[in-house]
Design an enzyme around this catalytic site. Structure first.
Site, PDB file in Angstrom:
ATOM      1  N   SER A 116       0.853  -1.796  -0.342  1.00  0.00           N
ATOM      2  CA  SER A 116      -0.205  -0.026  -0.014  1.00  0.00           C
ATOM      3  C   SER A 116       0.787   0.990   0.115  1.00  0.00           C
ATOM      4  O   SER A 116       0.422   2.471   1.130  1.00  0.00           O
ATOM      5  CB  SER A 116      -1.147   0.322   1.350  1.00  0.00           C
ATOM      6  OG  SER A 116      -0.439   0.162   2.932  1.00  0.00           O
ATOM      7  N   CYS A 117       2.462   1.667  -1.083  1.00  0.00           N
ATOM      8  CA  CYS A 117       2.925   2.442  -1.095  1.00  0.00           C
ATOM      9  C   CYS A 117       2.311   3.704  -1.338  1.00  0.00           C
ATOM     10  O   CYS A 117       1.027   3.626  -2.150  1.00  0.00           O
ATOM     11  CB  CYS A 117       3.916   1.956  -1.790  1.00  0.00           C
ATOM     12  SG  CYS A 117       5.453   0.795  -1.151  1.00  0.00           S
TER      13      CYS A 117
END
Lengths: 209, 137
Positions: A116-117
């Protein structure tokens, strides 16, 4: 608490950095979920109540500035990390940000395919769906289908490009300025910019249109 | 995928927040609860979800939070320097142990396991080209 500020160590507790606290929160959730005491979906639901409040206000104000200041826009597209620092926004050491400009011909969509960058110093915390496997895989396989689910119906003539954010390089979208907003102030324009538009699952519309 | 919480949920959660100790110290932005770190919102959401799913009285968490803040104040000279969510997490840990949901040893070893994993191992390189392009018709 700012990003850089360390939490004071507490006697009898070994927790004193955000990394350690994050790991502890994650460990607690993992144990409780494994034991069947709570579902991840129930926690996701409760976090969604406030996650919009952390919100993308900073990103929205940067977009509004880019819409009204062509020279700033040029700097933003050339080096987003530097242009955001110029406004006092940053905090991701050694990490790069790139802003993708939507045009009438090309629409950008951002995903992190592995985890979930997310450019959180500018966009706030990622929404829950950004972390779901369904979004992470379908955004690449069927981006138009995903956008339709979010209520974004692009003309068939528009090319869609999907970008994979990583820990080293995080993307976000500069949406198109809606028609009929000539003469609007930056503050008025910023109000229109949603988090969905900054990720690329939405666009920016003028109220009442 | 793109679910929004039911409109009645927020007032319900707000009312839980309103009765917390030292609520003037809860970080806020424009009057609404604000979270600087992902783990903070996770710890918050986990506590509210446990309360709603398992039905334990909210006062039990309130008491743990008061006790956790008092423990900090007893151990530190800088009484104003505590972090709300660090104390929140400590209180939730105590509550979970008191309820028998987990043991301190379980929590410590799992935490260490997570800390020992290198962060996002596979995702440390920049991806500079689009991963998919759907040409316009």
């Amino acid at each position: 608490m700012s990003v850089d500020q360390k939490i004071q160590p507490v006697e009898g507790l070994s927790m004193h950095s955000d990394a350690e606290l994050a790991a502890r929160a994650k460990a607690m959730e993992a144990i409780l979920v494994e034991k069947g005491l709570i579902g991840s979906d129930a926690i996701d639901y409760m976090s969604s109540v406030y996650e919009n409040e952390v919100g993308p206000q900073i990103g929205a104000s940067i977009v509004a500035k880019a819409w009204t200041d062509p020279e700033f826009k040029e700097r933003l597209l050339a080096d987003a990390t530097k242009a955001c620092q110029e406004l006092g926004f940053g905090g991701m050491q050694g990490e790069e940000m790139t802003v993708l400009e939507n045009t009438p011909d090309v629409h950008h969509l951002v995903v992190c395919t592995l985890c979930s960058c997310y450019p959180w110093p500018v966009l706030g915390l990622p929404p829950n769906w950004y972390k779901y496997p369904a979004y992470r895989s379908r955004a690449v396989r069927d981006p138009r289908g995903v956008m339709e689910e979010f209520g974004l119906d692009l003309p068939d003539s528009v090319e869609v490009r999907v970008w994979d954010s990583s820990a080293e390089l995080r993307y976000w979208v500069l949406p198109m300025r809606p028609a009929g907003t000539d003469g609007w102030t930056e503050e008025q324009l910023a109000e229109l910019v949603t988090r969905d538009a900054l990720i690329g699952v939405g666009d920016v519309t003028r109220p009442g249109v | 995928m793109n679910e929004r919480p039911a409109p009645e949920t927020k007032p319900r959660v707000d009312s839980l927040v309103d009765v917390l100790p030292f609520s003037d110290r809860i970080p806020r932005h424009d009057g609404e609860m604000a979270f600087d770190q992902a783990w903070e919102i996770r710890a918050f959401a986990m506590t509210v979800a446990l309360h709603e799913e398992l039905g334990f009285p909210w006062e039990e968490f309130q008491s743990e939070l008061i006790a956790a803040i008092q423990r900090w104040e007893a151990a530190q000279t800088d009484l104003a320097g505590w972090s709300y969510y660090e104390r929140w997490l400590a209180a939730l840990g105590e509550l979970a142990q008191g309820k028998g949901w987990l043991t301190g040893a379980e929590l410590d070893s799992r935490t260490q396991e997570i800390l020992d994993q290198p962060p996002t191992t596979d995702h440390h390189h920049a991806v500079r080209e689009p991963v998919a392009v759907v040409p316009g018709a």
